[in-house]
Design a protein around this motif. Structure first.
Motif, mmCIF file in Angstrom:
data_model
loop_
_atom_site.group_PDB
_atom_site.id
_atom_site.type_symbol
_atom_site.label_atom_id
_atom_site.label_comp_id
_atom_site.label_asym_id
_atom_site.label_seq_id
_atom_site.Cartn_x
_atom_site.Cartn_y
_atom_site.Cartn_z
ATOM 1 N N GLN B 70 -2.114 7.625 -7.350
ATOM 2 C CA GLN B 70 -1.865 6.369 -6.638
ATOM 3 C C GLN B 70 -0.443 6.269 -6.105
ATOM 4 O OE1 GLN B 70 -3.934 2.911 -8.384
ATOM 5 N NE2 GLN B 70 -4.442 4.245 -10.086
ATOM 6 N N GLY B 71 0.061 7.432 -5.672
ATOM 7 C CA GLY B 71 1.364 7.434 -5.015
ATOM 8 C C GLY B 71 1.263 6.862 -3.612
ATOM 9 N N GLU B 72 2.428 6.604 -3.022
ATOM 10 C CA GLU B 72 2.464 5.955 -1.711
ATOM 11 C C GLU B 72 2.918 6.939 -0.636
ATOM 12 O OE1 GLU B 72 5.051 2.608 -1.547
ATOM 13 O OE2 GLU B 72 4.633 2.191 0.565
ATOM 14 N N TYR B 74 4.595 7.142 2.895
ATOM 15 C CA TYR B 74 5.416 6.262 3.739
ATOM 16 C C TYR B 74 4.999 6.408 5.199
ATOM 17 C CZ TYR B 74 8.620 5.346 -0.137
ATOM 18 O OH TYR B 74 9.181 4.935 -1.320
ATOM 19 N N ASP B 91 7.325 13.034 3.589
ATOM 20 C CA ASP B 91 5.854 12.961 3.526
ATOM 21 C C ASP B 91 5.177 13.733 4.657
ATOM 22 O OD1 ASP B 91 5.647 11.509 1.223
ATOM 23 O OD2 ASP B 91 5.489 9.564 2.218
ATOM 24 N N GLY B 107 -3.340 6.929 -0.010
ATOM 25 C CA GLY B 107 -1.884 6.899 -0.100
ATOM 26 C C GLY B 107 -1.295 5.535 0.170
ATOM 27 N N GLY B 109 -0.797 3.371 -2.194
ATOM 28 C CA GLY B 109 0.132 3.175 -3.306
ATOM 29 C C GLY B 109 -0.188 1.929 -4.102
ATOM 30 N N ASN B 110 -0.183 2.076 -5.406
ATOM 31 C CA ASN B 110 -0.436 0.943 -6.293
ATOM 32 C C ASN B 110 0.744 0.859 -7.264
ATOM 33 O OD1 ASN B 110 -1.355 -0.959 -8.049
ATOM 34 N ND2 ASN B 110 -2.996 0.304 -8.916
ATOM 35 N N MET B 111 1.656 -0.068 -6.986
ATOM 36 C CA MET B 111 2.900 -0.122 -7.759
ATOM 37 C C MET B 111 2.683 -0.499 -9.215
ATOM 38 S SD MET B 111 5.627 -1.679 -5.079
ATOM 39 C CE MET B 111 7.078 -1.079 -5.893
ATOM 40 N N TYR B 116 2.500 5.599 -10.482
ATOM 41 C CA TYR B 116 2.886 5.370 -9.083
ATOM 42 C C TYR B 116 4.135 6.167 -8.698
ATOM 43 C CZ TYR B 116 5.073 2.961 -5.162
ATOM 44 O OH TYR B 116 5.692 2.683 -3.965
ATOM 45 N N ASP B 117 5.167 6.107 -9.539
ATOM 46 C CA ASP B 117 6.417 6.793 -9.202
ATOM 47 C C ASP B 117 6.235 8.307 -9.150
ATOM 48 O OD1 ASP B 117 8.147 4.685 -8.769
ATOM 49 O OD2 ASP B 117 8.466 4.388 -10.913
ATOM 50 N N THR B 120 4.210 9.184 -5.978
ATOM 51 C CA THR B 120 5.023 9.122 -4.762
ATOM 52 C C THR B 120 5.977 10.322 -4.690
ATOM 53 O OG1 THR B 120 4.883 6.714 -4.847
ATOM 54 C CG2 THR B 120 6.616 7.657 -3.480
#
Lengths: 58, 146
Positions: B70-72, B74, B91, B107, B109-111, B116-117, B120
């Motif tokens: 569940q990373g983000e 950008y 990215d 992607g 992202g779920n903080m 999550y960190d 990402t």
């Protein structure tokens, strides 16, 4: 996927050390040795820094 | 009587050195672009099968792990803080996979997720590793590396 911190660190170290070994060394033997060195360096340094930060109160 | 510095001897030693094949500039660009679009493809096109497949596996797996954690990813949104452009640059290094994930709404992202960190960071690093793999393909194509 819900990996623990150490599992995520170990997978990260394995994948990054694979790429580092492949692109920095020429022969397969050198690539393997360097990859193993980078992998254990990642793990060792993470554990060392973790223990160094353990007594910090903040 | 032999002379160690004779021109014939130096010519012989040069001829015994294995020549590293060198691609022309257009093929070099094609190899680099293909390696950027699909990690490892540049190496595979040059006949470095094992290296190319291992690079594709390592970078591809890292991308999938990043998405699964569940990373983000950008996006190039200039209305956000400019520092996010560095993350966007990292990215997009993974090429086609970034575009596919972005258009599949992956992607996001779920903080609140514990990973999550890490996720990402995985997504940043796999893009940066692919930049290094493209530079490696460039060196091989130009004959700087065997």
């Amino acid at each position: 996927m819900n990996l623990s911190h150490f599992e995520a660190l170990a997978v990260f170290a394995l994948l990054v050390s694979t790429v580092f070994g492949l692109i920095t060394k020429k022969t397969p033997r050198e690539q393997f040795r360097y990859g193993v060195f980078v992998f254990f360096s990642f793990i060792g340094v993470a554990i060392l820094v973790g223990w160094l930060m353990y007594p910090l109160p903040w | 009587m032999s002379n160690a510095n004779s021109p014939n001897e130096s010519a012989d030693s040069e001829s015994t050195t294995p020549a590293v094949p060198r691609l022309n500039p257009i093929l070099t660009i094609a190899v680099c672009v293909s390696g950027f679009v699909l990690p490892g493809l540049g190496h595979i096109l040059m006949g470095r099968w094992i290296r190319g497949v291992l690079l594709a596996l390592a970078i591809g797996l890292m991308f999938l792990f990043g998405i699964a954690m569940q990373g983000e990813l950008y996006v190039s949104d200039l209305s956000q803080t400019p520092l996010r452009l560095f993350g966007f640059f990292a990215d997009i290094g993974v090429g086609l996979m970034y575009w596919l994930a972005e258009h599949s709404k992956l992607g996001v992202g779920n903080m609140s997720a514990r990973t999550y960190d890490y996720g990402t960071t995985y997504l940043w690093v796999c893009g940066l590793l692919n930049y290094l793999a493209v530079l490696d393909a460039f060196d091989i194509a130009r004959g700087r590396k065997p």
